[in-house]
Write a protein that holds these residues in place. Structure first.
Motif, PDB file in Angstrom:
ATOM      1  N   SER A  37       0.878  -1.167   0.000  1.00 21.05           N
ATOM      2  CA  SER A  37       0.000   0.000   0.000  1.00 21.05           C
ATOM      3  C   SER A  37       0.914   1.215   0.000  1.00 21.05           C
ATOM      4  CB  SER A  37      -0.902   0.023   1.240  1.00 21.05           C
ATOM      5  OG  SER A  37      -1.896  -0.981   1.162  1.00 21.05           O
ATOM      6  N   GLY A  38       0.681   2.153  -0.924  1.00 17.60           N
ATOM      7  CA  GLY A  38       1.563   3.309  -1.047  1.00 17.60           C
ATOM      8  C   GLY A  38       0.829   4.621  -0.876  1.00 17.60           C
ATOM      9  N   VAL A  39       1.458   5.560  -0.164  1.00 18.24           N
ATOM     10  CA  VAL A  39       0.909   6.913   0.017  1.00 18.24           C
ATOM     11  C   VAL A  39       2.011   7.908  -0.299  1.00 18.24           C
ATOM     12  CG1 VAL A  39      -0.080   8.594   1.625  1.00 18.24           C
ATOM     13  CG2 VAL A  39      -0.707   6.173   1.803  1.00 18.24           C
ATOM     14  N   ILE A  40       1.715   8.843  -1.204  1.00 14.40           N
ATOM     15  CA  ILE A  40       2.684   9.874  -1.550  1.00 14.40           C
ATOM     16  C   ILE A  40       2.070  11.244  -1.255  1.00 14.40           C
ATOM     17  CG2 ILE A  40       1.935   9.657  -3.971  1.00 14.40           C
ATOM     18  CD1 ILE A  40       4.653  10.755  -4.804  1.00 14.40           C
ATOM     19  N   VAL A  41       2.736  12.003  -0.397  1.00 10.16           N
ATOM     20  CA  VAL A  41       2.332  13.387  -0.123  1.00 10.16           C
ATOM     21  C   VAL A  41       3.105  14.271  -1.095  1.00 10.16           C
ATOM     22  CG1 VAL A  41       2.451  15.278   1.544  1.00 10.16           C
ATOM     23  CG2 VAL A  41       1.728  13.000   2.288  1.00 10.16           C
ATOM     24  N   THR A  42       2.392  15.067  -1.878  1.00 11.28           N
ATOM     25  CA  THR A  42       3.065  15.823  -2.925  1.00 11.28           C
ATOM     26  C   THR A  42       2.330  17.116  -3.272  1.00 11.28           C
ATOM     27  OG1 THR A  42       3.959  15.673  -5.184  1.00 11.28           O
ATOM     28  CG2 THR A  42       1.846  14.572  -4.774  1.00 11.28           C
ATOM     29  N   HIS A  43       3.092  18.078  -3.792  1.00 12.89           N
ATOM     30  CA  HIS A  43       2.523  19.276  -4.408  1.00 12.89           C
ATOM     31  C   HIS A  43       2.665  19.204  -5.923  1.00 12.89           C
ATOM     32  CE1 HIS A  43       3.130  21.216  -0.340  1.00 12.89           C
ATOM     33  NE2 HIS A  43       1.960  21.714  -0.677  1.00 12.89           N
ATOM     34  N   ASP A  44       3.292  18.141  -6.404  1.00  7.24           N
ATOM     35  CA  ASP A  44       3.697  18.035  -7.803  1.00  7.24           C
ATOM     36  C   ASP A  44       2.593  17.379  -8.637  1.00  7.24           C
ATOM     37  OD1 ASP A  44       5.002  17.779 -10.192  1.00  7.24           O
ATOM     38  OD2 ASP A  44       6.784  16.794  -9.377  1.00  7.24           O
ATOM     39  N   ASP A  45       1.780  18.198  -9.305  1.00 11.15           N
ATOM     40  CA  ASP A  45       0.673  17.627 -10.075  1.00 11.15           C
ATOM     41  C   ASP A  45       1.143  16.914 -11.345  1.00 11.15           C
ATOM     42  OD1 ASP A  45       1.360  19.828 -11.581  1.00 11.15           O
ATOM     43  OD2 ASP A  45      -0.529  20.901 -11.246  1.00 11.15           O
ATOM     44  N   ARG A  46       2.435  17.036 -11.660  1.00  7.77           N
ATOM     45  CA  ARG A  46       2.960  16.353 -12.847  1.00  7.77           C
ATOM     46  C   ARG A  46       3.032  14.840 -12.651  1.00  7.77           C
ATOM     47  NH1 ARG A  46       8.368  19.920 -12.921  1.00  7.77           N
ATOM     48  NH2 ARG A  46       8.239  19.116 -10.795  1.00  7.77           N
ATOM     49  N   VAL A  47       2.997  14.367 -11.402  1.00  6.72           N
ATOM     50  CA  VAL A  47       3.129  12.929 -11.154  1.00  6.72           C
ATOM     51  C   VAL A  47       1.800  12.276 -10.780  1.00  6.72           C
ATOM     52  CG1 VAL A  47       5.515  13.256 -10.419  1.00  6.72           C
ATOM     53  CG2 VAL A  47       3.704  13.184  -8.691  1.00  6.72           C
ATOM     54  N   LEU A  48       0.730  13.045 -10.769  1.00  2.00           N
ATOM     55  CA  LEU A  48      -0.552  12.505 -10.305  1.00  2.00           C
ATOM     56  C   LEU A  48      -1.099  11.409 -11.214  1.00  2.00           C
ATOM     57  CD1 LEU A  48      -2.363  15.749  -9.077  1.00  2.00           C
ATOM     58  CD2 LEU A  48      -0.968  14.125  -7.770  1.00  2.00           C
ATOM     59  N   SER A  49      -0.728  11.454 -12.488  1.00  5.11           N
ATOM     60  CA  SER A  49      -1.211  10.435 -13.426  1.00  5.11           C
ATOM     61  C   SER A  49      -0.674   9.048 -13.068  1.00  5.11           C
ATOM     62  CB  SER A  49      -0.795  10.787 -14.855  1.00  5.11           C
ATOM     63  OG  SER A  49       0.629  10.823 -14.969  1.00  5.11           O
ATOM     64  N   LEU A  50       0.376   8.986 -12.268  1.00  2.10           N
ATOM     65  CA  LEU A  50       0.967   7.716 -11.861  1.00  2.10           C
ATOM     66  C   LEU A  50       0.258   7.114 -10.646  1.00  2.10           C
ATOM     67  CD1 LEU A  50       4.687   8.845 -12.177  1.00  2.10           C
ATOM     68  CD2 LEU A  50       3.534   7.217 -13.688  1.00  2.10           C
ATOM     69  N   CYS A  51      -0.626   7.890 -10.027  1.00  2.00           N
ATOM     70  CA  CYS A  51      -1.322   7.453  -8.809  1.00  2.00           C
ATOM     71  C   CYS A  51      -2.706   6.919  -9.133  1.00  2.00           C
ATOM     72  CB  CYS A  51      -1.412   8.609  -7.819  1.00  2.00           C
ATOM     73  SG  CYS A  51       0.206   9.294  -7.361  1.00  2.00           S
ATOM     74  N   ASP A  52      -3.175   5.992  -8.314  1.00  3.98           N
ATOM     75  CA  ASP A  52      -4.497   5.395  -8.527  1.00  3.98           C
ATOM     76  C   ASP A  52      -5.617   6.307  -8.038  1.00  3.98           C
ATOM     77  OD1 ASP A  52      -3.686   2.639  -9.476  1.00  3.98           O
ATOM     78  OD2 ASP A  52      -2.608   2.723  -7.569  1.00  3.98           O
ATOM     79  N   ARG A  53      -5.343   7.064  -6.981  1.00  3.55           N
ATOM     80  CA  ARG A  53      -6.315   8.030  -6.456  1.00  3.55           C
ATOM     81  C   ARG A  53      -5.592   9.275  -6.002  1.00  3.55           C
ATOM     82  NH1 ARG A  53      -9.309   6.103  -1.499  1.00  3.55           N
ATOM     83  NH2 ARG A  53      -7.714   4.471  -1.306  1.00  3.55           N
ATOM     84  N   VAL A  54      -6.273  10.412  -6.072  1.00  2.00           N
ATOM     85  CA  VAL A  54      -5.737  11.673  -5.572  1.00  2.00           C
ATOM     86  C   VAL A  54      -6.721  12.222  -4.545  1.00  2.00           C
ATOM     87  CG1 VAL A  54      -4.958  13.993  -6.122  1.00  2.00           C
ATOM     88  CG2 VAL A  54      -4.605  12.139  -7.775  1.00  2.00           C
ATOM     89  N   LEU A  55      -6.250  12.429  -3.314  1.00  2.00           N
ATOM     90  CA  LEU A  55      -7.088  12.929  -2.228  1.00  2.00           C
ATOM     91  C   LEU A  55      -6.546  14.274  -1.753  1.00  2.00           C
ATOM     92  CD1 LEU A  55      -7.453   9.629  -0.160  1.00  2.00           C
ATOM     93  CD2 LEU A  55      -9.030  10.520  -1.892  1.00  2.00           C
ATOM     94  N   PHE A  56      -7.439  15.110  -1.249  1.00  4.97           N
ATOM     95  CA  PHE A  56      -7.061  16.434  -0.754  1.00  4.97           C
ATOM     96  C   PHE A  56      -7.367  16.517   0.732  1.00  4.97           C
ATOM     97  CE2 PHE A  56      -7.683  16.775  -5.242  1.00  4.97           C
ATOM     98  CZ  PHE A  56      -6.723  17.675  -5.676  1.00  4.97           C
ATOM     99  N   LEU A  57      -6.428  17.050   1.481  1.00  5.22           N
ATOM    100  CA  LEU A  57      -6.618  17.211   2.922  1.00  5.22           C
ATOM    101  C   LEU A  57      -7.228  18.580   3.172  1.00  5.22           C
ATOM    102  CD1 LEU A  57      -6.297  15.966   5.680  1.00  5.22           C
ATOM    103  CD2 LEU A  57      -3.892  16.608   5.671  1.00  5.22           C
ATOM    104  N   GLU A  58      -8.482  18.578   3.575  1.00  7.82           N
ATOM    105  CA  GLU A  58      -9.223  19.822   3.799  1.00  7.82           C
ATOM    106  C   GLU A  58     -10.027  19.701   5.080  1.00  7.82           C
ATOM    107  OE1 GLU A  58     -11.694  20.561   0.438  1.00  7.82           O
ATOM    108  OE2 GLU A  58     -10.027  20.938  -0.932  1.00  7.82           O
ATOM    109  N   GLY A  59      -9.932  20.694   5.946  1.00 10.66           N
ATOM    110  CA  GLY A  59     -10.707  20.690   7.184  1.00 10.66           C
ATOM    111  C   GLY A  59     -10.433  19.487   8.051  1.00 10.66           C
ATOM    112  N   GLY A  60      -9.201  18.960   7.953  1.00  8.59           N
ATOM    113  CA  GLY A  60      -8.828  17.822   8.784  1.00  8.59           C
ATOM    114  C   GLY A  60      -9.266  16.488   8.258  1.00  8.59           C
ATOM    115  N   LYS A  61      -9.866  16.455   7.035  1.00  4.87           N
ATOM    116  CA  LYS A  61     -10.339  15.200   6.451  1.00  4.87           C
ATOM    117  C   LYS A  61      -9.766  15.055   5.047  1.00  4.87           C
ATOM    118  CE  LYS A  61     -14.850  15.643   8.799  1.00  4.87           C
ATOM    119  NZ  LYS A  61     -14.719  14.576   9.807  1.00  4.87           N
ATOM    120  N   LEU A  62      -9.729  13.805   4.575  1.00  6.30           N
ATOM    121  CA  LEU A  62      -9.316  13.538   3.217  1.00  6.30           C
ATOM    122  C   LEU A  62     -10.542  13.451   2.315  1.00  6.30           C
ATOM    123  CD1 LEU A  62      -6.504  10.876   3.796  1.00  6.30           C
ATOM    124  CD2 LEU A  62      -6.205  13.183   2.852  1.00  6.30           C
TER     125      LEU A  62
END
Length: 225
Positions: A197-222
């Protein structure tokens, strides 16, 4: 597919000038084996806190974290240290290689700490470094490596003890676009091939296509958008 990482109702608060502030608010996340999830969010949104709790570096105020179905909450320092060594692989913004150790030695040291015998450790180190395209760099010191090569060594080191979960914290921050994409591509490949199971914390939107899901941390929740 089983979830090798489960985060259940995690809340983290802290006191600031006598006022209780909530960084994470009943946050939930499940990451299946073979899945790479990207977590994004602005500075101050709680990404570092999230990663520290998921990686057994920080105790939550409430909630639970499960690795391979077992809770990591309530363990003592020695137990958490062992758990991080055997169940978790970290890849940081800076490769954090030990300057006086050669590439192969970086991996063998991690295996030695986990009790792997010398012959098995050397064999596994060579296999991982070969997968990373670094067979010709076994005896090189970190200062002789490029930024991309150092990060590839860090990936191999993180995989050395066959962890259940891989965490990557801004792994492309110090790399150019091409090298950054290559590094995350290697992380994604290893997560899938080895059923982590892999989790990548990133600001780099150029690599998002390599991820299965993209989640945003907002208000303490994903949240998924």
């Amino acid at each position: 597919m089983r979830n090798r990482l489960e985060i259940q109702e995690i809340t983290r608060t802290f006191e600031d000038g006598g006022i209780e502030r909530k960084i994470l608010d009943k946050l939930n996340l499940e990451v299946a084996e073979g899945e790479l999830v990207a977590v994004m969010g602005p500075s101050g949104s709680g990404k570092s806190t999230f990663l520290s709790i998921a990686g057994a570096l920080l105790e939550p105020t409430s909630g639970d974290v499960l690795l391979d179905g077992g809770s990591i909450i309530g363990k003592n320092k020695q137990e958490l240290s062992e758990l991080r060594l055997r169940k978790i692989g970290f890849i940081f913004q800076s490769a954090n290689l030990i300057p006086y150790l050669k590439v192969e030695e970086q991996l063998v040291l991690v295996a030695k700490l986990a009790g792997m015998n010398k012959t098995e450790a050397a064999k596994r180190a060579k296999e991982l470094l070969d997968k990373m395209g670094l067979s010709h760099r076994l005896t090189a010191y970190p200062q002789k490596l490029s930024g991309g090569e150092r990060q590839r060594v860090a990936i191999a080191r993180a995989l050395m003890n066959d962890p259940a979960v891989l965490f990557a914290d801004e792994p492309t921050a110090s790399l150019d676009a091409s090298r950054g994409f290559d590094v995350v591509s290697m992380i994604a490949k290893q997560v899938k091939h080895q059923q982590k199971s892999g989790v990548i914390v990133t600001h780099d939107d150029r690599v998002l296509s390599l991820c299965d899901r993209v989640l945003f941390l907002e208000g303490g929740k994903l949240v998924q958008k």
